[in-house]
Design a protein around this motif. Structure first.
Motif, mmCIF file in Angstrom:
data_model
loop_
_atom_site.group_PDB
_atom_site.id
_atom_site.type_symbol
_atom_site.label_atom_id
_atom_site.label_comp_id
_atom_site.label_asym_id
_atom_site.label_seq_id
_atom_site.Cartn_x
_atom_site.Cartn_y
_atom_site.Cartn_z
ATOM 1 N N ALA A 161 3.087 1.400 -2.822
ATOM 2 C CA ALA A 161 1.881 2.603 -4.877
ATOM 3 C C ALA A 161 1.522 4.031 -4.087
ATOM 4 O O ALA A 161 1.146 4.627 -5.196
ATOM 5 N N TYR A 162 1.533 3.777 -3.336
ATOM 6 C CA TYR A 162 1.005 5.543 -2.319
ATOM 7 C C TYR A 162 2.461 6.494 -3.062
ATOM 8 O O TYR A 162 2.519 7.437 -3.827
ATOM 9 N N SER A 168 2.341 6.504 -6.279
ATOM 10 C CA SER A 168 1.166 8.040 -7.358
ATOM 11 C C SER A 168 1.896 8.973 -6.732
ATOM 12 O O SER A 168 1.009 9.827 -7.553
ATOM 13 N N LEU A 169 2.596 9.477 -6.337
ATOM 14 C CA LEU A 169 3.039 10.621 -5.796
ATOM 15 C C LEU A 169 4.327 10.967 -7.027
ATOM 16 O O LEU A 169 5.040 12.002 -6.719
ATOM 17 N N GLU A 198 0.958 -1.018 -0.022
ATOM 18 C CA GLU A 198 -0.164 0.007 0.266
ATOM 19 C C GLU A 198 0.643 1.264 -0.188
ATOM 20 O O GLU A 198 1.049 2.440 -0.522
#
Length: 530
Positions: free
Chosen positions: A307-308, A311-312, A304
């Motif tokens: 993935a975060y 995404s940034l 998680e």
């Protein structure tokens, strides 16, 4: 006199100052506070005349004493306060003791004085061992006497959370205490005292400490150390962690893998905490957010979090840590507060340009930060970590390692001569650190800080010590005696200050510095701050 004034000239005439004397002019409150034991009274004219000179710096002053009394000219309230402190040091040691009817001779002198550095700090770790409000107020008084003006309070670590939170009450209800405390040295089997330890400051306490400090020209710098050192926070709110697993407030020393999640709820949580701190302390120009000794394993193992980060647009957990700290610094900037970090946060990159860096791992890292355009407060382990013993004698009480003598502190240069003029201009000042894993009570705080903090005060105010420092310090100890400070005697500890019977060999400063050199060498290959 400690710290040594920039200029001190003896004059032939002298005078007498009596308890209950009159002080008149501008900035009278600051002078009265500096000489509070003498019970001075304001008046239209008097033995002490004070006026402001806008041409002087805020902390600068001129002090003249002679047959016509005392004249103080100050650039601002801080200058008047420091002039009062210098005047007090001209009086006999007994003037530091309470007396309802006293008369003190004042030698004739002319002093012109101003500080070399703006940041003249002491750090107190209240997370590993808690020190009640009365001890913090007393430390502020001792700092003010020595013209030290930044009190850095380390309010949270794995071993405890030390401030009330009305938004997140489990922090002070759960995280402020631990069931026992480690008592072993390094290289020994773990041992514990099995005594609960804890405490916290209410927000009202924090407001009082902030006001008390400001009145004495001291600024409190609160530290909420994140994202590592998080066991205590996660004991109360495990959902804020990278794994969600439960934690206990840590009862041993060392670095923990506990780490906060970098996700938005953590940013919201910490922003709320900052608002509570800023609201309680009042004028809070600085907040320290740590960033040191972060173990990123749990972030790296989390799909998680990975993935975060992706995404940034970030490349891995090191970039994510830098991004996380930047979000906190931006939030503080929106509140008019400047961020302070330990040097690992500089190495990780992405700092705001106005972020202040504390290079605890050595001045080489500090120079890199200064060259990158960051202001720096010198905080190297050697010689400014006062949790190290003052000698290698087996009589010394328990310490993290051996040995940092007062001579080492006195010889320290916060802005080394081999730095460029631009790099030297980035040095805001200098700060001594007292970590308290092995400082369990106020008497040990006294022993560890004083008189090494006297040398620190002189380095911070004057830029260095002079050849006569040892003689002046010997005289100054009489003032500390009068104030009841249980400092370390030059000949070594008193019998009641000595070590416990069994003491294995400790960690030497040379070993620590070798490890730190290796850490900073590895850091050289990382990118500089963006």
């Amino acid at each position: 006199m400690i710290p040594r004034p920039e200029l001190l000239s003896d004059l032939s005439a002298s005078s007498v100052l009596t308890s209950g004397a009159t002080v008149s002019g501008e900035l009278v409150d600051a002078v009265r506070l500096a000489l509070s034991g003498l019970d001075l009274h304001p008046g239209d004219s008097g033995e002490i005349e004070v006026r402001r000179d806008p041409g002087l710096g805020e902390e600068a002053y001129r002090l003249t004493t002679g047959s016509r009394g005392v004249e103080i000219v100050a650039g601002g309230r801080a200058g008047a306060f420091y002039a009062g402190q210098s005047l007090h040091q001209l009086l006999p040691d007994a003037s530091y003791r309470f007396s309802d009817d006293a008369s003190w001779p004042v030698p004739g002198v002319r002093i012109e004085d101003a500080p070399r550095f703006a940041w003249r700090g002491l750090h107190l770790d209240v997370a590993r061992h808690f020190f009640p409000k009365r001890e913090v107020l007393r430390l502020i008084d001792l700092m003010a006497m020595h013209k030290l003006n930044r009190l850095h309070l380390h309010l949270v670590d794995d071993q405890g959370w030390r401030v009330e939170s009305r938004a997140y009450p489990l922090l002070h209800e759960v995280s402020s205490h631990r069931p026992r405390t480690a008592t072993n040295y390094y290289r020994e089997p773990e041992a514990y005292d099995d005594l609960p330890h804890g405490g916290y400051y209410t927000l009202d306490d924090l407001a009082e400490m902030g006001a008390y400090a400001r009145s004495r020209c001291v600024t409190i710098v609160p530290e909420i150390d994140v994202p590592g050192h998080a066991s205590a926070i996660l004991a109360a709110y495990p959902a804020l962690g990278a794994t969600g697993e439960p934690y206990d407030v840590l009862d041993r020393w060392g670095i923990s893998p506990a780490i906060l999640s970098p996700m938005p709820p953590t940013i919201e949580f910490l922003t709320t905490i900052f608002d509570e701190l800023i609201g309680a302390l009042g004028e809070t120009p600085y907040v320290h957010i740590g960033g040191d000794e972060v173990v990123l394993d749990h972030w790296a193992a989390s799909a998680e979090i990975g993935a975060y980060a992706a995404s940034l647009g970030l490349d891995g957990v090191n970039d994510l840590q830098a991004w996380f700290l930047r979000q906190l610094a931006d939030a503080l900037a929106e509140r008019g507060v400047r961020t302070v970090v330990w040097d690992e946060a500089f190495v990780s990159g992405r700092l705001r340009q106005d972020t202040i860096v504390m290079p605890w791992r050595g001045m080489n890292v500090g120079r890199r930060a200064a060259a990158a355009g960051h202001d720096v407060v010198a905080t190297p382990v050697f010689p400014l970590y006062f949790d190290y013993a003052e000698s290698s004698s087996p009589d010394e009480p328990m310490a993290i390692g051996d040995a940092t003598a007062i001579e080492d502190v006195a010889a320290f240069s916060p802005a080394p001569e081999d730095w460029s003029a631009e790099e030297r201009a980035r040095v805001l000042g200098v700060q001594g650190q007292l970590w308290t894993e092995r400082v369990p009570d106020a008497r040990t705080v006294d022993y560890r800080l004083w008189p090494r903090a006297c040398a620190l005060a002189e380095v911070a105010w004057s830029g260095g010590t002079s050849a006569d420092f040892g003689g002046r310090l010997a005289e100054h100890l009489g003032r500390l005696d009068a104030l009841g400070v249980e400092y370390r005697p030059a000949a070594g500890p008193h019998p009641w200050q000595r070590r416990r019977p069994h003491r294995p060999s400790g960690v030497r400063v040379t070993e620590v510095m070798a490890r730190i050199d290796a850490m900073t060498h590895d850091a050289e290959s990382t990118r500089p701050s963006l």
